[in-house]
Scaffold this motif. Structure first.
Motif, PDB file in Angstrom:
ATOM      1  N   LEU A   1     -27.503   3.378 -15.497  1.00 11.81           N
ATOM      2  CA  LEU A   1     -27.841   3.908 -14.189  1.00 11.81           C
ATOM      3  C   LEU A   1     -29.362   3.875 -14.035  1.00 11.81           C
ATOM      4  CD1 LEU A   1     -26.678   5.289 -11.602  1.00 11.81           C
ATOM      5  CD2 LEU A   1     -27.205   7.481 -12.713  1.00 11.81           C
ATOM      6  N   PRO A   2     -29.891   3.196 -13.017  1.00 15.59           N
ATOM      7  CA  PRO A   2     -31.343   3.115 -12.860  1.00 15.59           C
ATOM      8  C   PRO A   2     -31.973   4.494 -12.680  1.00 15.59           C
ATOM      9  CG  PRO A   2     -30.225   1.547 -11.410  1.00 15.59           C
ATOM     10  CD  PRO A   2     -29.171   2.463 -11.963  1.00 15.59           C
ATOM     11  N   GLU A   3     -33.255   4.583 -12.972  1.00 16.69           N
ATOM     12  CA  GLU A   3     -33.948   5.855 -12.788  1.00 16.69           C
ATOM     13  C   GLU A   3     -33.948   6.251 -11.317  1.00 16.69           C
ATOM     14  OE1 GLU A   3     -38.302   7.935 -13.719  1.00 16.69           O
ATOM     15  OE2 GLU A   3     -37.756   6.015 -14.627  1.00 16.69           O
ATOM     16  N   HIS A   4     -34.026   5.274 -10.436  1.00 19.23           N
ATOM     17  CA  HIS A   4     -33.972   5.497  -8.989  1.00 19.23           C
ATOM     18  C   HIS A   4     -32.756   4.725  -8.479  1.00 19.23           C
ATOM     19  CE1 HIS A   4     -36.116   5.246  -4.812  1.00 19.23           C
ATOM     20  NE2 HIS A   4     -35.338   6.310  -4.894  1.00 19.23           N
ATOM     21  N   PHE A   5     -31.803   5.401  -7.879  1.00 17.90           N
ATOM     22  CA  PHE A   5     -30.526   4.756  -7.594  1.00 17.90           C
ATOM     23  C   PHE A   5     -29.911   5.262  -6.302  1.00 17.90           C
ATOM     24  CE2 PHE A   5     -29.624   8.646  -9.826  1.00 17.90           C
ATOM     25  CZ  PHE A   5     -28.471   9.147  -9.240  1.00 17.90           C
ATOM     26  N   THR A   6     -28.848   4.589  -5.869  1.00 19.76           N
ATOM     27  CA  THR A   6     -28.062   5.008  -4.703  1.00 19.76           C
ATOM     28  C   THR A   6     -26.680   5.449  -5.163  1.00 19.76           C
ATOM     29  OG1 THR A   6     -27.148   2.809  -4.326  1.00 19.76           O
ATOM     30  CG2 THR A   6     -29.259   3.319  -3.260  1.00 19.76           C
ATOM     31  N   VAL A   7     -25.964   6.113  -4.272  1.00 19.20           N
ATOM     32  CA  VAL A   7     -24.591   6.510  -4.575  1.00 19.20           C
ATOM     33  C   VAL A   7     -23.740   5.276  -4.864  1.00 19.20           C
ATOM     34  CG1 VAL A   7     -22.496   7.556  -3.625  1.00 19.20           C
ATOM     35  CG2 VAL A   7     -24.703   8.686  -3.304  1.00 19.20           C
ATOM     36  N   LYS A   8     -24.018   4.177  -4.150  1.00 18.96           N
ATOM     37  CA  LYS A   8     -23.257   2.950  -4.359  1.00 18.96           C
ATOM     38  C   LYS A   8     -23.426   2.445  -5.782  1.00 18.96           C
ATOM     39  CE  LYS A   8     -22.520  -1.701  -2.483  1.00 18.96           C
ATOM     40  NZ  LYS A   8     -22.933  -2.675  -1.439  1.00 18.96           N
ATOM     41  N   GLU A   9     -24.637   2.530  -6.326  1.00 19.32           N
ATOM     42  CA  GLU A   9     -24.866   2.091  -7.704  1.00 19.32           C
ATOM     43  C   GLU A   9     -24.148   3.011  -8.689  1.00 19.32           C
ATOM     44  OE1 GLU A   9     -29.154   0.016  -8.027  1.00 19.32           O
ATOM     45  OE2 GLU A   9     -29.206   2.006  -7.094  1.00 19.32           O
ATOM     46  N   PHE A  10     -24.193   4.303  -8.407  1.00 18.91           N
ATOM     47  CA  PHE A  10     -23.464   5.258  -9.252  1.00 18.91           C
ATOM     48  C   PHE A  10     -21.969   4.964  -9.200  1.00 18.91           C
ATOM     49  CE2 PHE A  10     -21.158   9.269  -9.757  1.00 18.91           C
ATOM     50  CZ  PHE A  10     -21.690   9.771 -10.933  1.00 18.91           C
ATOM     51  N   SER A  11     -21.470   4.684  -8.017  1.00 14.84           N
ATOM     52  CA  SER A  11     -20.059   4.372  -7.837  1.00 14.84           C
ATOM     53  C   SER A  11     -19.650   3.144  -8.639  1.00 14.84           C
ATOM     54  CB  SER A  11     -19.762   4.156  -6.350  1.00 14.84           C
ATOM     55  OG  SER A  11     -18.445   3.689  -6.144  1.00 14.84           O
ATOM     56  N   GLY A  12     -20.508   2.120  -8.633  1.00 20.26           N
ATOM     57  CA  GLY A  12     -20.181   0.891  -9.343  1.00 20.26           C
ATOM     58  C   GLY A  12     -20.066   1.076 -10.847  1.00 20.26           C
ATOM     59  N   LEU A  13     -20.736   2.089 -11.381  1.00 17.33           N
ATOM     60  CA  LEU A  13     -20.705   2.325 -12.824  1.00 17.33           C
ATOM     61  C   LEU A  13     -19.655   3.345 -13.245  1.00 17.33           C
ATOM     62  CD1 LEU A  13     -24.553   2.437 -13.521  1.00 17.33           C
ATOM     63  CD2 LEU A  13     -22.960   0.642 -14.220  1.00 17.33           C
ATOM     64  N   THR A  14     -19.129   4.107 -12.302  1.00 13.63           N
ATOM     65  CA  THR A  14     -18.210   5.189 -12.655  1.00 13.63           C
ATOM     66  C   THR A  14     -16.801   5.030 -12.110  1.00 13.63           C
ATOM     67  OG1 THR A  14     -18.857   6.470 -10.702  1.00 13.63           O
ATOM     68  CG2 THR A  14     -20.106   6.852 -12.741  1.00 13.63           C
ATOM     69  N   LYS A  15     -16.605   4.096 -11.182  1.00 11.87           N
ATOM     70  CA  LYS A  15     -15.309   3.871 -10.553  1.00 11.87           C
ATOM     71  C   LYS A  15     -14.926   4.988  -9.599  1.00 11.87           C
ATOM     72  CE  LYS A  15     -10.779   1.939 -11.826  1.00 11.87           C
ATOM     73  NZ  LYS A  15      -9.814   1.736 -12.920  1.00 11.87           N
ATOM     74  N   LEU A  16     -15.828   5.909  -9.333  1.00 13.26           N
ATOM     75  CA  LEU A  16     -15.609   6.912  -8.300  1.00 13.26           C
ATOM     76  C   LEU A  16     -16.002   6.290  -6.974  1.00 13.26           C
ATOM     77  CD1 LEU A  16     -17.095  10.036 -10.107  1.00 13.26           C
ATOM     78  CD2 LEU A  16     -14.674   9.620  -9.623  1.00 13.26           C
ATOM     79  N   ARG A  17     -15.157   6.419  -5.972  1.00 12.29           N
ATOM     80  CA  ARG A  17     -15.364   5.714  -4.717  1.00 12.29           C
ATOM     81  C   ARG A  17     -15.662   6.657  -3.556  1.00 12.29           C
ATOM     82  NH1 ARG A  17     -16.435   1.638  -7.630  1.00 12.29           N
ATOM     83  NH2 ARG A  17     -14.712   0.304  -8.329  1.00 12.29           N
TER      84      ARG A  17
END
Length: 287
Positions: A230-246
């Motif tokens: 997860l980048p130090e500066h990120f978006t919800v979309k990036e978090f979603s892509g790594l966690t499978k939470l949509r």
């Protein structure tokens, strides 16, 4: 908060879907849970129970209360000067079993934390193996069960905590996750497909076995929920892509982890709301 570290062995390669590992159930606990499941089914038959779903208290909720404490004297204990009744109370320890969404118990948990000195543990089952059987009300037949492709994960807890954001830093609020094999019985009454399965009504969930257990006793225990990569500066979309939470679940999870002190709201990234990772203890963001 200490620097966020996630053991490399417990995560998938960065950039791919990641999941928090499920600790296996203690063999003694698993054996005890299996006996309770068998006893609950046997008791229903001996009492002439007509079938699944006929108990005033659903079987899953009943079994989980007995798993927490066998002694029924500690079940359904009222809290002084309030209309609330705890599922299990042992001295200063309150256990609330929540098999579904957490919102219905929002005010109850708030009262316990703000008006008592009790330690509150939310016990939440997550199905990791699920079988589905279909009930045809016209023929009164129950189909042979089939295995569902859906598998529960520890991350499923995060969106449910959204309604408890004001209390997530309270040291007296804890969580116990029980990962189960279950059988779901659903009524063939759906109107969104010819086979009547889409949009069908859930009738009852029957627990079959205890597969894993996880205790989360402080915000720091949620550190493994931060995905690697997860980048130090990120978006919800990036978090979603790594966690499978949509969708809304991903946004709710980010807000929950922000309230715990892991993230803070930051400047926008393009048109999207930006967030940044926090590697030292900071007050929770009010955003």
């Amino acid at each position: 908060m200490p620097e966020q570290k996630t053991p490399a062995a417990s995560k998938k390669t960065a950039g791919k879907i990641q999941t928090v590992p499920i600790p296996p159930a203690d063999p003694i606990h698993a054996s005890r849970f299996a006996r309770m499941c068998e006893a609950a089914m046997r008791k229903g038959r001996e009492q002439g129970e007509a079938g699944i779903g006929t108990l005033q208290e659903k079987r899953l909720h009943q079994i989980l209360k007995h798993f927490i404490c066998d002694n029924e004297d500690y079940h359904e204990v009222g809290v002084a000067n309030t209309r609330y009744v705890s599922d299990v109370r042992i001295g200063n320890l309150i256990f609330e079993v929540q098999t579904g969404d957490f919102y219905p118990m929002k005010q109850k948990i708030a009262h316990y934390l703000l008006s008592t000195d009790c330690v509150v543990t939310v016990v939440h089952p997550i199905p990791v193996t699920k079988w589905i059987s279909w009930i045809d009300l016209k023929t009164h037949e129950i189909s042979s069960r089939v295995r569902s492709p859906q598998k529960g994960r520890p991350e499923d807890l995060l969106p449910r905590l959204y309604c408890l954001i004001p209390h997530l830093q309270n040291p007296r609020l804890r969580y116990q996750l029980l990962f189960l094999e279950v059988e779901d019985f659903r009524i063939l009454d759906g109107r969104r497909s010819r086979d009547r399965k889409k949009g069908s009504t859930k009738y009852e969930r029957i627990p079959l076995s205890l597969v894993g257990e996880m205790e989360l006793n402080s915000p720091d225990d949620f550190a493994p929920f931060i995905p690697e990569g997860l980048p130090e500066h990120f978006t919800v979309k990036e978090f979603s892509g790594l966690t499978k939470l949509r969708g809304r679940d991903a946004y709710s999870a980010v807000r929950v982890l922000t309230a715990m002190g892991f993230f803070a709201q930051s400047e926008k990234i393009g048109r999207s709301m930006g967030w940044r990772r926090v590697f030292a203890k900071e007050p929770p963001s009010k955003a």
